[in-house]
Design an enzyme around this catalytic site. Structure first.
Site, PDB file in Angstrom:
ATOM      1  N   LYS A  91       0.822  -1.206   0.000  1.00  0.00           N
ATOM      2  CA  LYS A  91       0.000   0.000   0.000  1.00  0.00           C
ATOM      3  C   LYS A  91       0.857   1.257   0.000  1.00  0.00           C
ATOM      4  CE  LYS A  91      -4.143  -1.906   1.092  1.00  0.00           C
ATOM      5  NZ  LYS A  91      -4.406  -1.809   2.518  1.00  0.00           N
ATOM      6  N   GLU A 175      -3.555   7.450   7.356  1.00  0.00           N
ATOM      7  CA  GLU A 175      -4.356   8.213   6.389  1.00  0.00           C
ATOM      8  C   GLU A 175      -5.372   9.047   7.135  1.00  0.00           C
ATOM      9  OE1 GLU A 175      -6.438   5.726   3.620  1.00  0.00           O
ATOM     10  OE2 GLU A 175      -4.617   5.074   2.619  1.00  0.00           O
ATOM     11  N   HIS A 210     -16.458  -5.844   4.905  1.00  0.00           N
ATOM     12  CA  HIS A 210     -15.489  -5.836   3.795  1.00  0.00           C
ATOM     13  C   HIS A 210     -15.756  -6.923   2.762  1.00  0.00           C
ATOM     14  CE1 HIS A 210     -13.528  -2.728   6.023  1.00  0.00           C
ATOM     15  NE2 HIS A 210     -13.395  -3.528   7.061  1.00  0.00           N
ATOM     16  N   ARG A 267      -5.852  -8.235 -10.343  1.00  0.00           N
ATOM     17  CA  ARG A 267      -6.488  -9.440 -10.867  1.00  0.00           C
ATOM     18  C   ARG A 267      -7.822  -9.056 -11.510  1.00  0.00           C
ATOM     19  NH1 ARG A 267      -8.095  -8.915  -5.559  1.00  0.00           N
ATOM     20  NH2 ARG A 267     -10.355  -8.931  -5.343  1.00  0.00           N
TER      21      ARG A 267
HETATM   22  C1  MV4 Z   1     -10.651   3.963   4.468  1.00  0.00           C
HETATM   23  C2  MV4 Z   1     -11.915   4.387   4.939  1.00  0.00           C
HETATM   24  C3  MV4 Z   1     -12.039   5.693   5.334  1.00  0.00           C
HETATM   25  N1  MV4 Z   1     -10.961   6.513   5.306  1.00  0.00           N
HETATM   26  N2  MV4 Z   1      -9.624   4.828   4.444  1.00  0.00           N
HETATM   27  C4  MV4 Z   1     -11.680  -0.686   4.104  1.00  0.00           C
HETATM   28  C5  MV4 Z   1     -11.025  -1.753   3.296  1.00  0.00           C
HETATM   29  C6  MV4 Z   1      -9.757  -1.153   2.805  1.00  0.00           C
HETATM   30  N3  MV4 Z   1      -9.446  -1.621   1.504  1.00  0.00           N
HETATM   31  C7  MV4 Z   1      -9.977   0.302   2.852  1.00  0.00           C
HETATM   32  N4  MV4 Z   1     -11.110   0.541   3.695  1.00  0.00           N
HETATM   33  C8  MV4 Z   1     -11.431   1.800   4.090  1.00  0.00           C
HETATM   34  N5  MV4 Z   1     -10.438   2.714   4.069  1.00  0.00           N
HETATM   35  C9  MV4 Z   1      -9.783   6.062   4.875  1.00  0.00           C
HETATM   36  N6  MV4 Z   1      -8.743   6.893   4.863  1.00  0.00           N
HETATM   37  C10 MV4 Z   1     -12.967   3.473   4.934  1.00  0.00           C
HETATM   38  C11 MV4 Z   1     -12.724   2.163   4.519  1.00  0.00           C
HETATM   39  C12 MV4 Z   1     -13.854   1.272   4.548  1.00  0.00           C
HETATM   40  C13 MV4 Z   1     -14.345   0.684   3.382  1.00  0.00           C
HETATM   41  C14 MV4 Z   1     -13.744   0.910   2.154  1.00  0.00           C
HETATM   42  C15 MV4 Z   1     -14.235   0.312   1.020  1.00  0.00           C
HETATM   43  C16 MV4 Z   1     -15.333  -0.516   1.113  1.00  0.00           C
HETATM   44  C17 MV4 Z   1     -15.930  -0.763   2.319  1.00  0.00           C
HETATM   45  C18 MV4 Z   1     -15.440  -0.170   3.470  1.00  0.00           C
HETATM   46  C19 MV4 Z   1     -16.067  -0.432   4.692  1.00  0.00           C
HETATM   47  C20 MV4 Z   1     -15.574   0.151   5.828  1.00  0.00           C
HETATM   48  C21 MV4 Z   1     -14.452   0.995   5.752  1.00  0.00           C
END
Ligand code: MV4
Length: 474
Positions: A91, A175, A210, A267
């Site tokens: 990341k 972040e 997720h 992918r």
């Molecule tokens: C975040 C966020 C809010 N702010 N980053 C969750 C999985 C990971 N791939 C990234 N995720 C998140 N990152 C910041 N800076 C909220 C999430 C997140 C989320 C993101 C995508 C799809 C579903 C989610 C469910 C909860 C939190």
């Protein structure tokens, strides 16, 4: 093209084995002894003379070491080069790549934090609330939201040790926390000759823990201008990382339509059918052509989006019991069809869903000229769908697709958890008011033991009356 399947003991009779021209056993059911054994898969490839391996979308599909091992023995890995997978698999390195591609990303650090003191300095600079993430993580693992400075030190230690345990690397970074974001992703396809096209976006905000539950294309909040900006940024990132083949760039989109790079999936993804339906392209076919060294047969201006597609992921799980997996024998299967319905199904009547893997049964996809019509088509198809013998999440989709907020596209990544915590709506939706009124009257009478109604039952059998009351509780 002739196809060769590999299978574990649990999948001896699985549908992919039946469809393939040849099939070979890898090993026992546990993935670590079969589908994750790259060495065994390459043994099969050499035995049957396979030219290429399609890694699918789980197991080894994002494993750079496996891609490299294929290369080393002269078998084409149908995916990106291992080097691009490594950059984008971290990341922090992906965030550095985003910066050199002038791709907007969430504010925060672009390398691992050395200690709590550095974390405090970065958090103070970007402002609370913040989020700690594992550089090697994904799917929400090793992620911590932090509201105020006092919480940071504890979270830093917990997150880095969790990351160390889960991924073998304790690297964490910070972040800024984006509140109530949407999850929107851009589908890419790149060839070996420096061409890359974006194939529109997918809206994937309807998730639970997720795990994506519904995906659609296009997103109701992405207009032509935003699509172009997100798509062009995604293409810049792919080209700068030397990316080839199918890939997806994930974004968070906030309420003001700001978009922020999150990560890149190296992918083909589960939800690719919605993109196939709105673009009219066969993404797996394109993957094969690209892997054979052909140039992309389309330019960006050839990509036209038409209509709306929506996908429901049908799982063997019990929505009434905390979505617990419900593997077992499928005794009956009636599959939907008709205009605008596509089903990518992995099961059949008589198949026993094993408990060893993710219990996804099928992807039901509806396509129509508008979002409204696609949702209605999906509701019709869900009504036709019968899966007997095991619990499934089919009824959950009825609830989502008839929900006022969903129909108005008022969704974000917290939408589904909020809907599920509001259980009262479920009863009101499925049981007519008259029946609720009669049940309430009977229940009240049974509590008082009133004349003739249920009084006699209570004297005869406590089991009977308990059962009766349970029944009235619906
Ligand atoms: C975040 C966020 C809010 N702010 N980053 C969750 C999985 C990971 N791939 C990234 N995720 C998140 N990152 C910041 N800076 C909220 C999430 C997140 C989320 C993101 C995508 C799809 C579903 C989610 C469910 C909860 C939190």
């Amino acid at each position: 093209m002739a196809t060769v399947a590999v299978y574990s003991d649990a999948d001896r009779g699985a549908l992919h084995v039946l469809h393939a021209d040849e099939a070979y056993r890898l090993g026992p059911a546990p993935a670590a002894a079969s589908y994750l054994r790259g060495d065994l898969i390459l043994e099969v490839a050499s035995r049957c003379g396979a030219d290429a391996i399609h890694p699918g979308y789980g197991f080894l599909s994002e494993n750079a070491d496996f891609a490299e091992a294929c290369q080393a023995v002269g078998v084409t890995f149908i995916g990106p080069p291992a080097t691009a997978m490594r950059v984008l698999g971290s990341k922090t390195r992906a965030r550095q790549a985003a910066d050199s591609a002038e791709m907007p990303r969430v504010p925060g650090s672009v390398r691992g934090l050395a200690d709590v003191a550095e974390a405090q300095r970065v958090a103070a600079a970007i402002g609370y609330p913040v989020m700690l993430k594992a550089a090697a993580g994904g799917g929400g693992k090793g992620m911590r939201a932090i509201a105020k400075p006092e919480e940071l030190a504890g979270a830093f230690i917990a997150a880095s040790s969790e990351a160390e345990r889960s991924f073998g690397s304790g690297e964490v970074y910070l972040e800024k926390l984006i509140e109530r974001p949407r999850h929107i992703e851009i589908q890419l396809m790149a060839d070996e000759h420096g061409h890359c096209v974006y194939l529109g976006e997918r809206e994937c905000s309807v998730q639970r823990r997720h795990q994506k539950v519904i995906e659609e294309a296009p997103s109701a909040v992405v207009g032509e201008a935003l699509r172009r900006r997100m798509g062009e940024a995604a293409v810049r990132l792919a080209l700068s990382a030397g990316y080839v083949n199918a890939g997806t760039v994930e974004f968070l989109v906030d309420a003001d339509e700001n978009f922020y790079f999150l990560e890149m999936n190296t992918r083909l993804q589960v939800e690719h059918p919605v993109t196939e339906l709105v673009t009219g392209l066969d993404l797996v076919h394109l993957q094969l052509r690209v892997a054979m060294g052909e140039p992309l047969p389309i330019r960006q201006e050839d990509v036209r989006l038409r209509g709306h597609a929506i996908e429901c992921r049908i799982y063997a799980e019990d929505p009434d019991n905390n979505f617990f997996p419900s593997p077992g024998l499928i005794t009956r299967l009636v599959q939907p069809g008709g205009p605008g319905i596509r089903e990518d199904c992995a099961v059949f009547a008589g198949w026993t869903v094993p408990l060893d893997y993710d219990p996804m049964l099928s992807k039901l996809v509806a396509f129509a000229p508008t979002r409204e019509m696609a949702i209605d088509r999906m509701l019709r198809a869900l009504e036709e769908y019968v899966i007997g013998g095991i619990k499934t999440n089919i009824a959950l989709f009825r609830r989502i697709l008839t929900d006022t907020d969903f129909r108005a596209a008022r969704i974000d990544t917290g939408y589904l958890e909020r809907l599920l915590s509001f259980r009262a709506s479920e009863v009101g939706e499925t049981v007519p008011e008259e029946i609720v009124a009669v049940a309430a009257a009977l229940f009240a009478a049974s509590l008082k033991g009133e004349a003739g109604v249920v009084g006699s039952a209570s004297e005869e059998s406590r089991w009977a009356v308990t059962g009766f009351r349970e029944g009235l509780r619906l």
